[in-house]
Enzyme design. Sequence first.
Site, PDB file in Angstrom:
ATOM      1  N   ASN A 163       0.828  -1.527   0.002  1.00  0.00           N
ATOM      2  CA  ASN A 163      -0.072  -0.025  -0.502  1.00  0.00           C
ATOM      3  C   ASN A 163       0.891   1.477   0.001  1.00  0.00           C
ATOM      4  O   ASN A 163       1.626   1.271   1.006  1.00  0.00           O
ATOM      5  CB  ASN A 163      -0.881  -0.046   1.307  1.00  0.00           C
ATOM      6  CG  ASN A 163      -2.043   0.900   1.446  1.00  0.00           C
ATOM      7  OD1 ASN A 163      -1.437   2.284   0.225  1.00  0.00           O
ATOM      8  ND2 ASN A 163      -2.714   1.375   2.219  1.00  0.00           N
ATOM      9  N   PRO A 164       0.653   2.247  -1.091  1.00  0.00           N
ATOM     10  CA  PRO A 164       1.638   3.024  -1.161  1.00  0.00           C
ATOM     11  C   PRO A 164       1.650   4.619   0.356  1.00  0.00           C
ATOM     12  O   PRO A 164       2.612   4.997  -0.128  1.00  0.00           O
ATOM     13  CB  PRO A 164       1.346   3.345  -2.929  1.00  0.00           C
ATOM     14  CG  PRO A 164       0.816   3.272  -3.202  1.00  0.00           C
ATOM     15  CD  PRO A 164       0.183   1.650  -2.157  1.00  0.00           C
ATOM     16  N   GLY A 191      -5.448  -2.594   7.803  1.00  0.00           N
ATOM     17  CA  GLY A 191      -5.815  -2.483   6.728  1.00  0.00           C
ATOM     18  C   GLY A 191      -6.208  -3.490   5.181  1.00  0.00           C
ATOM     19  O   GLY A 191      -6.648  -4.143   5.143  1.00  0.00           O
ATOM     20  N   GLU A 223      -7.541  -6.511   4.157  1.00  0.00           N
ATOM     21  CA  GLU A 223      -7.463  -6.922   2.667  1.00  0.00           C
ATOM     22  C   GLU A 223      -6.995  -8.331   2.327  1.00  0.00           C
ATOM     23  O   GLU A 223      -7.581  -8.921   1.477  1.00  0.00           O
ATOM     24  CB  GLU A 223      -7.434  -5.762   1.561  1.00  0.00           C
ATOM     25  CG  GLU A 223      -8.699  -4.619   1.675  1.00  0.00           C
ATOM     26  CD  GLU A 223      -8.489  -3.536   0.627  1.00  0.00           C
ATOM     27  OE1 GLU A 223      -7.753  -3.868  -0.103  1.00  0.00           O
ATOM     28  OE2 GLU A 223      -9.305  -3.050   0.930  1.00  0.00           O
ATOM     29  N   ASP A 230      -5.058 -20.525  19.586  1.00  0.00           N
ATOM     30  CA  ASP A 230      -5.658 -21.581  20.495  1.00  0.00           C
ATOM     31  C   ASP A 230      -7.635 -21.317  19.905  1.00  0.00           C
ATOM     32  O   ASP A 230      -8.034 -22.738  20.150  1.00  0.00           O
ATOM     33  CB  ASP A 230      -5.876 -20.263  21.612  1.00  0.00           C
ATOM     34  CG  ASP A 230      -6.842 -18.894  21.615  1.00  0.00           C
ATOM     35  OD1 ASP A 230      -7.449 -18.320  20.662  1.00  0.00           O
ATOM     36  OD2 ASP A 230      -6.485 -18.134  22.904  1.00  0.00           O
ATOM     37  N   GLU A 234     -11.116  -1.416  10.390  1.00  0.00           N
ATOM     38  CA  GLU A 234     -11.588   0.147   9.275  1.00  0.00           C
ATOM     39  C   GLU A 234     -13.338   0.029   9.774  1.00  0.00           C
ATOM     40  O   GLU A 234     -13.596  -1.445  10.029  1.00  0.00           O
ATOM     41  CB  GLU A 234     -11.063  -1.010   8.117  1.00  0.00           C
ATOM     42  CG  GLU A 234     -10.034  -0.682   7.402  1.00  0.00           C
ATOM     43  CD  GLU A 234      -9.078  -0.065   7.874  1.00  0.00           C
ATOM     44  OE1 GLU A 234     -10.220   1.633   6.829  1.00  0.00           O
ATOM     45  OE2 GLU A 234      -7.822   0.623   7.684  1.00  0.00           O
TER      46      GLU A 234
END
Length: 305
Positions: free
Chosen positions: A9-10, A68, A72, A215, A272
């Site tokens: 993610n830039p 985030g 995804e 777990d 998010e």
Amino acid sequence: MKKAMIIVNPSSGKEESLQHVRNVEETLRDQGYVVTVKETEKELDATRFCVNACEEACDLVVSIGGDGTLHETINGFMDQDHRPRLGIIPLGTVNDFARALQIPLSPELAIRTLTSARVKNVDMGLLNGRMFVNVVATGSLAESLSAVSSDDKSMFGTFAYFKEGMKELISHPAHSLIVRYDDKTWEGESPLFLATLTNSVGGFEKLAPDAAVDDGLLHCFIFKNLNILNTVTASISLFLGNLKDHSDIVYFTAKHVSVSSAEPVSTNVDGEEGPSLPIELGILPRHIEVIVPEEVRSCGAGPQA
């Protein structure tokens, strides 16, 4: 020949993520990987790229970004016959999943972790048929957390969530929630319901100290309708690591949980905005293999692989 895909993610890490891609590429190529780099431009790009990595039988997927981006990315593993190993370079504000796995929050040190021979098979959560990597929250407090600005996250870090949460508890009423788990039902007014897979939520690594990444359990907290005094004492319990013992907290573990309300209530998923209630939660035990440091502390990480 081994194949690796870097999903970056830039805009993560104050837009420093692309500076780290070259070091990741070099590290992976030194280990004999043929490397492909994919930059996200819009929502769900990371999921689509990860699906491609599964279909192309990649050996490794590296997520460079925040929670985030990681959320995804892991959804690309859903329903795939072949799931590559996962490497994580955390660049977000909180990075709960990396914290729980003891992956360094320093990008440079996290990149070194990609050379580790140690892996961990970790649980993934399910929410209405989609995967989540760390936490689901719902209630008026969760709604306020979704509204925390990027500037506040950058300026205050974890305490941006704490600050916004305190303001919400003072100014807005709780929602009526119905929580069903195993053969039990809880019904009442609550500003916040949390279900977490790990010990770290919002950067607070002592919220669920008993939670381990493998777990097979959802660790759940129902916050009763707190007043200001009880909010302060609950906050102290949070910092001390004994929130589950607070008199105004209902704590339980389960494999399946449903949450509903007669009111419109939204959720926050891995930091998010998520779907509105009702929700069905489940767990996929030890579903994804993650590269972790050679030396892993026991806290929150479960038994070593």
